[in-house]
Design a protein around this motif. Sequence first.
Motif, PDB file in Angstrom:
ATOM      1  N   UNK A  55      -3.269   5.472  -5.515  1.00  0.00           N
ATOM      2  CA  UNK A  55      -2.904   5.346  -6.922  1.00  0.00           C
ATOM      3  C   UNK A  55      -4.177   5.183  -7.739  1.00  0.00           C
ATOM      4  N   UNK A  56      -4.149   5.630  -9.001  1.00  0.00           N
ATOM      5  CA  UNK A  56      -5.267   5.367  -9.892  1.00  0.00           C
ATOM      6  C   UNK A  56      -5.999   6.597 -10.384  1.00  0.00           C
ATOM      7  N   UNK A  57      -7.183   6.347 -10.919  1.00  0.00           N
ATOM      8  CA  UNK A  57      -7.978   7.401 -11.554  1.00  0.00           C
ATOM      9  C   UNK A  57      -8.682   8.295 -10.539  1.00  0.00           C
ATOM     10  N   UNK A  84      -6.167  -0.370 -12.039  1.00  0.00           N
ATOM     11  CA  UNK A  84      -5.914   0.917 -11.400  1.00  0.00           C
ATOM     12  C   UNK A  84      -6.430   0.881  -9.964  1.00  0.00           C
ATOM     13  N   UNK A  85      -5.907   1.788  -9.160  1.00  0.00           N
ATOM     14  CA  UNK A  85      -6.316   1.838  -7.768  1.00  0.00           C
ATOM     15  C   UNK A  85      -5.233   1.305  -6.855  1.00  0.00           C
ATOM     16  N   UNK A  86      -5.587   1.045  -5.621  1.00  0.00           N
ATOM     17  CA  UNK A  86      -4.621   0.557  -4.654  1.00  0.00           C
ATOM     18  C   UNK A  86      -3.703   1.660  -4.155  1.00  0.00           C
ATOM     19  N   UNK A  87      -2.643   1.242  -3.489  1.00  0.00           N
ATOM     20  CA  UNK A  87      -1.747   2.192  -2.835  1.00  0.00           C
ATOM     21  C   UNK A  87      -0.292   1.955  -3.229  1.00  0.00           C
ATOM     22  N   UNK A  95       3.086  -0.981  -6.525  1.00  0.00           N
ATOM     23  CA  UNK A  95       2.012  -1.587  -5.735  1.00  0.00           C
ATOM     24  C   UNK A  95       2.423  -3.033  -5.450  1.00  0.00           C
ATOM     25  N   UNK A  96       3.059  -3.229  -4.298  1.00  0.00           N
ATOM     26  CA  UNK A  96       3.531  -4.553  -3.893  1.00  0.00           C
ATOM     27  C   UNK A  96       2.421  -5.318  -3.168  1.00  0.00           C
ATOM     28  N   UNK A  97       2.416  -6.643  -3.341  1.00  0.00           N
ATOM     29  CA  UNK A  97       1.354  -7.468  -2.787  1.00  0.00           C
ATOM     30  C   UNK A  97       1.382  -7.640  -1.285  1.00  0.00           C
ATOM     31  N   UNK A  98       2.545  -8.016  -0.729  1.00  0.00           N
ATOM     32  CA  UNK A  98       2.601  -8.309   0.708  1.00  0.00           C
ATOM     33  C   UNK A  98       2.274  -7.093   1.577  1.00  0.00           C
ATOM     34  N   UNK A  99       2.905  -5.950   1.357  1.00  0.00           N
ATOM     35  CA  UNK A  99       2.589  -4.829   2.247  1.00  0.00           C
ATOM     36  C   UNK A  99       1.163  -4.316   2.096  1.00  0.00           C
ATOM     37  N   UNK A 146      -9.318 -18.352  -9.807  1.00  0.00           N
ATOM     38  CA  UNK A 146      -7.981 -18.942  -9.798  1.00  0.00           C
ATOM     39  C   UNK A 146      -6.870 -17.953 -10.118  1.00  0.00           C
ATOM     40  N   UNK A 147      -7.169 -16.651 -10.078  1.00  0.00           N
ATOM     41  CA  UNK A 147      -6.178 -15.651 -10.489  1.00  0.00           C
ATOM     42  C   UNK A 147      -6.183 -14.459  -9.538  1.00  0.00           C
ATOM     43  N   UNK A 148      -4.991 -13.998  -9.196  1.00  0.00           N
ATOM     44  CA  UNK A 148      -4.872 -12.772  -8.409  1.00  0.00           C
ATOM     45  C   UNK A 148      -3.591 -12.053  -8.801  1.00  0.00           C
ATOM     46  N   UNK A 149      -3.734 -10.848  -9.336  1.00  0.00           N
ATOM     47  CA  UNK A 149      -2.592 -10.014  -9.688  1.00  0.00           C
ATOM     48  C   UNK A 149      -2.190  -9.215  -8.448  1.00  0.00           C
ATOM     49  N   UNK A 150      -0.916  -9.314  -8.049  1.00  0.00           N
ATOM     50  CA  UNK A 150      -0.545  -8.713  -6.775  1.00  0.00           C
ATOM     51  C   UNK A 150       0.638  -7.758  -6.833  1.00  0.00           C
ATOM     52  N   UNK A 151       1.189  -7.487  -7.994  1.00  0.00           N
ATOM     53  CA  UNK A 151       2.201  -6.435  -8.075  1.00  0.00           C
ATOM     54  C   UNK A 151       2.124  -5.748  -9.422  1.00  0.00           C
ATOM     55  N   UNK A 152       2.023  -4.430  -9.368  1.00  0.00           N
ATOM     56  CA  UNK A 152       2.068  -3.608 -10.575  1.00  0.00           C
ATOM     57  C   UNK A 152       3.221  -2.628 -10.412  1.00  0.00           C
TER      58      UNK A 152
END
Length: 558
Positions: A55-57, A84-87, A95-99, A146-152
């Motif tokens: 996913x992403x640019x 952007x990015x990830x899978x 883009x789910x965090x756990x998997x 102190x921050x982590x975004x884990x689902x888009x």
Amino acid sequence: MFAGKRNLKRVITLFSCVAMLSTTILIPMKNVSAAGYDYSLALKNAIGFYDANKCGKDVKTNNIFDWRGPCHTKDGQDVGLDLTGGYHDAGDHVKFGLPQGYTASVLGWALYEYDEVFKATGNKTKMLEQLKYFTDYFLKSHPDADTFYYQVGDGEEDHNYWGPPELQSEDRPTKCVANKNNPASDVLGETAAALAIMYLNYRDIDSAYANKCLQAAKELYKMGTTNKGPGDGQYFYRSTSIYDDLAWGAVWLYTATGDSSYINDAKEFIVVKNESGDDPFKKRWTMCWDDMYVPALVKLAEITGEKIYKDGVEYNLNYWMYDIQTTPGGLKYLNYWGVLRYAAAASMVAAIYYKQNPNQGYLDLLKSQIDYILGDNPEKMSYVIGMGNKWTQHPHHRAAQGAIGYADNANTAPAKYLLLGALIGGPGADDVFKESVYEYQYTEVAIDYNAGFVGALAATAKHFGNLNIPDVTKTPIPNPTPTPTSNTYLVGDVNHDNNINSIDYALMKSYLLGMKLPENTFFESEADVNGDGDINSVDYALLKQRLLGMISKFHVEE
């Protein structure tokens, strides 16, 4: 308890009253010889599959699929960040965090254990490329300590769209965040493990990047242990325990740092039961995004040598070898939903544990399950797309399917594009495969499916692919226990950051080459690791041996 949960009610509503499709692709057999299956080629294709879910640019960069392009290029704009990015998760585009954390950590573990196999088969460069695409995204998603975004993306909204990601709306939410007010220990533990393993796999390639990964791993782990609780993931990925994930993160942080506090944490976490009350030392499941007890036990057994952890692993593997339901065709059948991902994951675990306990039964399990997947099954088909002479033409994957919308059953047409290397869900308990995009338990693909499969293929290529690669059990960087020197810093800690790592190694090299180093970045008192009053190539070689785990301490510490 099972992995890969999806919204059954929604799917049944959308896909009711549809006849089962039975089309398959037939081409001449190319990848099977008299000697067996081409495991190296299967490994290459299984790694390449991840390009389909990028996913992403930068999707097109080095992508083996020319039908994939940039998508979701505005992810994170609703929180003022570039996320952007990830899978993408599976056939959908969330883009789910756990998997993602699970997949990146298991793929990283595979490379860590079978580095020489990836080299010998020509697959290491691509493997590192896929891993870095994960960790680049994780680093973006961690804007501060102190921050982590884990689902888009919203699972409900996304699953109502059938079409390629390139044409999907750019306006989608940053759905889940972990911070001081919102725990997500499961996601954080998995992701911390992935980043710590990336440090180990990448430190000799780019030490600066590797150290960014290690620092992020430490911060995410601290978040997960300070504010304990499960993450969200909607109902698609609901964790039944946070402690297996935290134990998984802890064993890898120990492996990367030698800090004994992590191994103490892992020992504490591993005994905590999940919601079902399963005994962690008598597991009848296997490695998956919702259960990392067994792989954590494998690492604890390796690190500590303690019988309790070995017994826990061997109980699980004995169950897989002798007691689990087995189909008439020989498939170890754990659960109807994506059964092959479990068989592959259990095979990977068995092969890695074989290094500690060379039981031939573990390799027999490995080969039987991988060969079943590649075509040695009653259906005489490959459950890996593009391998063998027959595979499904209807993978549950929107991008590969190529249709737009559900109108006139457009989504039931054969896939427009070849989803090379994708492991599909697999057959039923009777070895019968249902060929339909609506039978998603059979035809779905996902990033977590291929993760254990990649590791199992690497092991199979090693043991049955005529590569002649010996077993090497890697040891963690030991917990430093030096005798006192002229100051409180560790021998070998040339930059005084209280850690012996690849940065010290790079600084030592620069010093010996006569390069000018910034002030207070190199301390000669800690660089003379053999205590002969001189800093030279001997010290450099000894520091390298320490980092590789070849020696447990320097002579001056004895």
